[in-house]
Design an enzyme around this catalytic site. Sequence first.
Site, short mmCIF file in Angstrom:
data_model
loop_
_atom_site.label_atom_id
_atom_site.label_comp_id
_atom_site.label_asym_id
_atom_site.label_seq_id
_atom_site.Cartn_x
_atom_site.Cartn_y
_atom_site.Cartn_z
N GLY A 249 -27.24 -75.68 -9.90
CA GLY A 249 -26.00 -75.94 -11.37
C GLY A 249 -26.72 -74.61 -12.50
CD GLU B 190 -27.10 -61.77 -16.02
OE1 GLU B 190 -27.09 -61.17 -15.20
OE2 GLU B 190 -26.29 -62.35 -17.02
N GLY B 191 -29.79 -64.93 -12.33
CA GLY B 191 -30.63 -64.61 -10.79
C GLY B 191 -29.89 -66.04 -9.85
CG HIS B 192 -28.94 -69.72 -10.50
ND1 HIS B 192 -28.48 -70.65 -11.56
CD2 HIS B 192 -28.84 -70.41 -8.91
CE1 HIS B 192 -29.22 -71.69 -11.44
NE2 HIS B 192 -29.37 -71.38 -9.82
CB SER C 289 -36.34 -71.10 -14.46
OG SER C 289 -36.29 -71.71 -14.24
CB SER C 290 -32.16 -74.21 -14.30
OG SER C 290 -31.22 -73.28 -13.74
P1 AMP Z 1 -31.85 -73.48 -8.46
O1 AMP Z 1 -30.19 -74.04 -9.33
O2 AMP Z 1 -33.19 -73.71 -9.47
O3 AMP Z 1 -32.40 -74.88 -7.29
O4 AMP Z 1 -32.03 -72.43 -7.57
C1 AMP Z 1 -30.89 -71.90 -6.87
C2 AMP Z 1 -31.03 -70.56 -5.74
O5 AMP Z 1 -31.54 -69.23 -6.75
C3 AMP Z 1 -32.52 -70.82 -5.37
O6 AMP Z 1 -32.26 -70.21 -4.04
C4 AMP Z 1 -33.36 -70.03 -6.08
O7 AMP Z 1 -34.45 -69.51 -6.05
C5 AMP Z 1 -32.86 -69.48 -6.41
N1 AMP Z 1 -33.43 -68.55 -8.23
C6 AMP Z 1 -33.85 -69.37 -9.01
N2 AMP Z 1 -33.78 -68.66 -10.01
C7 AMP Z 1 -34.16 -67.38 -9.78
C8 AMP Z 1 -34.52 -66.31 -10.15
N3 AMP Z 1 -34.32 -65.68 -11.42
N4 AMP Z 1 -34.49 -64.80 -9.29
C9 AMP Z 1 -33.61 -64.98 -8.10
N5 AMP Z 1 -32.81 -66.24 -7.39
C10 AMP Z 1 -33.74 -67.02 -8.22
#
Ligand code: AMP
Length: 273
Positions: free
Chosen positions: A28, A32-34, A182-183
Site C-alpha cells: 500500500g 507511481e512505482g506501484h 518508495s513508500s
Molecule cells: P511495496 O509496497 O514497497 O512492498 O512494493 C510493492 C512492489 O512494488 C514490489 O514488487 C516493489 O519492488 C515494487 N516497487 C516499489 N517501489 C518501486 C519503484 N520505485 N519502481 C518500481 N517498482 C517498485
Amino acid sequence: MKIISDPLELKTYLKSNNKTVGFVPTMGALHEGHLSLIKQSKEQNEVVVVSIFVNPTQFLKGEDLDKYPRKDEADKKICELSGVDVLFFPHAKDIYGDDEVSLQAPNVRGYVLEGASRPGHFSGMLTVVMKLLNIVNPTRAYFGKKDAQQLNLINLMVKQLFMSVEIVAVDTLRESDGLAMSSRNVYLSKDERVEALKISTSLQKAFSMVNQNILDTKEIKKQMREILKPLEISYVEILNRDFLPLEFVELGNSIVLVEVKVANTRLLDNIWL
Ligand code: AMP
C-alpha cells in the site's frame, strides 16, 4: 472494481473465470512505482489483481510496522482509476493462524545484504508471497527490480518449489531528480531527502565508470562510498544476477546495490548493468 478481504472468497471468485490473471502484491501507500507494475500487468493479462497487505512477519522487532504509511482510502481510489479489477485487502488474522507452517529463506542468499541487517525478514516475505500466490493463483506476478534481493529470492522459490507462476521483473521508477520512488520516502525531511540523492548519484557514478570501461568492482565501490559519505552505509555491493560477488563487472549480468540509512530511514536502490 471489486474489493475483497476474505482469502477464500477471492480464491473462489478467481477460480470461476478462465482468464489470464496478473497479480501485483504491495504493502500500500501506492506511488507511481506501484502504478508501473499495475500498468504492465494490465497490458499482459485479462484480469488484474492488486493486494494491499502490510505483512507483519517481514518486520523485525523495533522496525516500522506500526508507523508504516497507510493510505487505504487513497489507495482504493488509485486502484479504481488505474483499472484494477480486484483489490485484495486481507486482515492479518485471515492470513496467519496460531501455529504456522512457514517458509525459511535460504541460509546464504536470504541472510546477506538486507538479510544481514534484517535476519528473518526474507522468511516472512517468502511466506506471505507464497500464501498470496496460492490465494490468487495468477498467470503472472509483478515485482520491482528496486527490491532486487526480494525478486531474486522469489525467483528462487518459484524455481525450487516447482511453481507455475511467471514472475515479471519491472524497472525501477524514479523521481525526476533520481531518487527511487518508495513508500518510505515520506519519512524523509527536506534536508534528508537532499542527502538521500547521494544514493542515486553513487549508482550513476558506477554506471559512468563502467561506461569508461572501469570494471574493477573494488574501485567502483570505493568511489561510490566516497559519494555516499557521511551517510550510514549498510552495504555497497556489486553482484552477478545470481547474487554472487564479482571481481569485475560483467555487462548484462551485474547488479550494483546500495543500502543506507538516512536519519532513521533505511533506503535501498540498485542498477542493473
Ligand atoms: P511495496 O509496497 O514497497 O512492498 O512494493 C510493492 C512492489 O512494488 C514490489 O514488487 C516493489 O519492488 C515494487 N516497487 C516499489 N517501489 C518501486 C519503484 N520505485 N519502481 C518500481 N517498482 C517498485
